[in-house]
Design a protein around this motif. Structure first.
Motif, PDB file in Angstrom:
ATOM      1  N   VAL A  21      31.631  56.557 -45.071  1.00  0.00           N
ATOM      2  CA  VAL A  21      31.351  57.258 -46.325  1.00  0.00           C
ATOM      3  C   VAL A  21      32.587  57.406 -47.199  1.00  0.00           C
ATOM      4  O   VAL A  21      32.512  57.988 -48.281  1.00  0.00           O
ATOM      5  CB  VAL A  21      30.746  58.651 -46.053  1.00  0.00           C
ATOM      6  N   SER A  22      33.747  56.911 -46.749  1.00  0.00           N
ATOM      7  CA  SER A  22      35.011  56.934 -47.482  1.00  0.00           C
ATOM      8  C   SER A  22      35.673  58.305 -47.479  1.00  0.00           C
ATOM      9  O   SER A  22      35.342  59.192 -48.270  1.00  0.00           O
ATOM     10  CB  SER A  22      34.837  56.474 -48.934  1.00  0.00           C
ATOM     11  N   SER A  23      36.667  58.461 -46.612  1.00  0.00           N
ATOM     12  CA  SER A  23      37.420  59.718 -46.564  1.00  0.00           C
ATOM     13  C   SER A  23      38.266  59.884 -47.821  1.00  0.00           C
ATOM     14  O   SER A  23      38.367  60.988 -48.368  1.00  0.00           O
ATOM     15  CB  SER A  23      38.310  59.762 -45.311  1.00  0.00           C
ATOM     16  N   SER A  24      38.874  58.806 -48.295  1.00  0.00           N
ATOM     17  CA  SER A  24      39.696  58.904 -49.506  1.00  0.00           C
ATOM     18  C   SER A  24      38.843  59.276 -50.708  1.00  0.00           C
ATOM     19  O   SER A  24      39.257  60.061 -51.566  1.00  0.00           O
ATOM     20  CB  SER A  24      40.440  57.585 -49.766  1.00  0.00           C
ATOM     21  N   GLY A  25      37.636  58.726 -50.778  1.00  0.00           N
ATOM     22  CA  GLY A  25      36.724  59.096 -51.846  1.00  0.00           C
ATOM     23  C   GLY A  25      36.325  60.557 -51.760  1.00  0.00           C
ATOM     24  O   GLY A  25      36.249  61.258 -52.772  1.00  0.00           O
ATOM     25  N   HIS A  26      36.089  61.048 -50.545  1.00  0.00           N
ATOM     26  CA  HIS A  26      35.710  62.451 -50.365  1.00  0.00           C
ATOM     27  C   HIS A  26      36.848  63.398 -50.730  1.00  0.00           C
ATOM     28  O   HIS A  26      36.618  64.461 -51.325  1.00  0.00           O
ATOM     29  CB  HIS A  26      35.268  62.703 -48.921  1.00  0.00           C
ATOM     30  N   LEU A  27      38.082  63.026 -50.371  1.00  0.00           N
ATOM     31  CA  LEU A  27      39.214  63.866 -50.745  1.00  0.00           C
ATOM     32  C   LEU A  27      39.369  63.921 -52.260  1.00  0.00           C
ATOM     33  O   LEU A  27      39.651  64.975 -52.835  1.00  0.00           O
ATOM     34  CB  LEU A  27      40.493  63.336 -50.105  1.00  0.00           C
ATOM     35  N   ARG A  28      39.165  62.775 -52.911  1.00  0.00           N
ATOM     36  CA  ARG A  28      39.271  62.724 -54.377  1.00  0.00           C
ATOM     37  C   ARG A  28      38.176  63.577 -55.017  1.00  0.00           C
ATOM     38  O   ARG A  28      38.437  64.347 -55.954  1.00  0.00           O
ATOM     39  CB  ARG A  28      39.149  61.262 -54.843  1.00  0.00           C
ATOM     40  N   ILE A  29      36.955  63.448 -54.529  1.00  0.00           N
ATOM     41  CA  ILE A  29      35.828  64.200 -55.096  1.00  0.00           C
ATOM     42  C   ILE A  29      35.966  65.693 -54.820  1.00  0.00           C
ATOM     43  O   ILE A  29      35.766  66.526 -55.712  1.00  0.00           O
ATOM     44  CB  ILE A  29      34.496  63.666 -54.520  1.00  0.00           C
ATOM     45  N   THR A  30      36.312  66.056 -53.590  1.00  0.00           N
ATOM     46  CA  THR A  30      36.479  67.459 -53.232  1.00  0.00           C
ATOM     47  C   THR A  30      37.554  68.122 -54.077  1.00  0.00           C
ATOM     48  O   THR A  30      37.389  69.254 -54.561  1.00  0.00           O
ATOM     49  CB  THR A  30      36.834  67.600 -51.740  1.00  0.00           C
ATOM     50  N   SER A  31      38.673  67.418 -54.262  1.00  0.00           N
ATOM     51  CA  SER A  31      39.765  67.957 -55.078  1.00  0.00           C
ATOM     52  C   SER A  31      39.304  68.201 -56.511  1.00  0.00           C
ATOM     53  O   SER A  31      39.624  69.232 -57.112  1.00  0.00           O
ATOM     54  CB  SER A  31      40.952  66.988 -55.074  1.00  0.00           C
ATOM     55  N   ALA A  32      38.550  67.243 -57.056  1.00  0.00           N
ATOM     56  CA  ALA A  32      38.113  67.356 -58.448  1.00  0.00           C
ATOM     57  C   ALA A  32      37.103  68.483 -58.642  1.00  0.00           C
ATOM     58  O   ALA A  32      37.198  69.256 -59.594  1.00  0.00           O
ATOM     59  CB  ALA A  32      37.519  66.029 -58.904  1.00  0.00           C
ATOM     60  N   ILE A  33      36.126  68.591 -57.745  1.00  0.00           N
ATOM     61  CA  ILE A  33      35.050  69.571 -57.913  1.00  0.00           C
ATOM     62  C   ILE A  33      35.518  70.999 -57.640  1.00  0.00           C
ATOM     63  O   ILE A  33      35.217  71.926 -58.409  1.00  0.00           O
ATOM     64  CB  ILE A  33      33.860  69.227 -56.987  1.00  0.00           C
ATOM     65  N   PHE A  34      36.274  71.201 -56.571  1.00  0.00           N
ATOM     66  CA  PHE A  34      36.612  72.563 -56.146  1.00  0.00           C
ATOM     67  C   PHE A  34      37.992  73.039 -56.596  1.00  0.00           C
ATOM     68  O   PHE A  34      38.236  74.246 -56.671  1.00  0.00           O
ATOM     69  CB  PHE A  34      36.517  72.669 -54.627  1.00  0.00           C
ATOM     70  N   PHE A  35      38.884  72.091 -56.889  1.00  0.00           N
ATOM     71  CA  PHE A  35      40.247  72.509 -57.228  1.00  0.00           C
ATOM     72  C   PHE A  35      40.729  71.991 -58.585  1.00  0.00           C
ATOM     73  O   PHE A  35      41.841  72.308 -59.011  1.00  0.00           O
ATOM     74  CB  PHE A  35      41.213  72.070 -56.120  1.00  0.00           C
TER      75      PHE A  35
END
Length: 278
Positions: A21-35
């Motif tokens: 599911v792409s960890s790098s993609g999840h880190l990028r998305i999580t950072s953008a949405i929550f932080f």
């Protein structure tokens, strides 16, 4: 970077590194949405050292046997026909593509490659290709049938994961299924193949993570980086065992649906202006 941010991103890294599911993609998305910002490519690379440490411990016996046999085979012809000796070469040769492309496109990976429009698109397109591979692959070949051609093809698939959203495990699992490997065989080689690339990338990214060059990138403290990496290790270790059991008895369609849903959500958030693409 705040402590909450470091802990959350460490958890996300551990949960998603080995799933297609792409960890790098999840880190990028999580950072953008929550932080509201980007943790950066270097943060991703360094936290991956934690998850790769989990791989080294979980597969220690296999890795030690492969390394020992490969070294012995350099001077003893009698062991060169063994699977462990050949697997050593498969991992070495399979690592070359990501090394070359990583060096050639280092700047693009850290900048344009982290655009959320690209991340969302690759999540969805990768899901479609993964679904086709799951449906079409005959899954008749095991590690005993593994060949150098398989290692090279899966190596190029791993290189595609330099783009967040593609997924290292997703790319290699897709390629393995298209080569008619069983899911478990593709997953095991994927774990081994990731070790050299991730360790080298993580080590060389350590200086950059504390002084990010990209504007708006969060810089962690040394303590935060250590905690995030340790969390990623602990959760990642459990994720390895779970994934190997899962792929042995289930299809990958669950991850296909998840990728499409997440990619679609990100595109909707971008279209409504809820988050920024860069």
């Amino acid at each position: 970077m705040t402590w909450v941010e470091a802990i959350v991103l460490g958890i996300v890294q551990g949960l998603t590194e080995f799933l297609p599911v792409s960890s790098s993609g999840h880190l990028r998305i999580t950072s953008a949405i929550f932080f509201g910002r980007d943790a950066g490519a270097s943060f991703t690379a360094v936290t991956q050292l934690g998850t790769e440490a989990a791989v080294l411990i979980y597969f220690f016996k296999d890795i030690w046997r492969i390394v020992r046999t490969w070294c012995l085979g350099l001077v003893d012809r009698s062991v060169r026909s063994s699977l462990d000796y050949r697997m050593g070469w498969y991992v070495i040769v399979g690592t070359i593509p990501i090394g070359i492309f990583g060096l050639l496109f280092k700047d693009q990976i850290r900048t344009a490659g982290r655009d959320l429009r690209l991340v969302a698109t690759t999540l969805i397109l990768g899901a479609i290709v993964l679904a086709f591979a799951e449906y079409w692959g005959r899954q008749t070949r095991t590690l005993e049938n593994f060949r150098m051609r398989d290692g090279v093809i899966m190596g190029f698939a791993q290189a595609a994961a330099l783009v967040p959203g593609v997924s290292r495990s997703g790319g290699t699992l897709t390629a393995g299924l298209l080569l008619n490997l069983t899911r478990e065989t593709a997953a095991r080689y994927s774990f081994l193949l990731a070790i050299p690339a991730v360790v080298i990338s993580g080590v060389f990214s350590i200086p950059d993570v504390f002084e990010p060059s990209a504007p708006g990138t969060a810089a962690p403290s040394g303590a935060q980086m250590i905690v995030a990496t340790v969390i990623a290790f602990a959760i990642g270790y459990a994720a390895i065992a779970w994934l190997l059991r899962y792929v042995a008895h289930h299809t990958l369609y669950l991850f296909v649906l998840y990728r499409v849903a997440l990619g679609s959500l990100v595109l909707c958030l971008l279209l409504t202006g809820t988050i920024n693409a860069t």
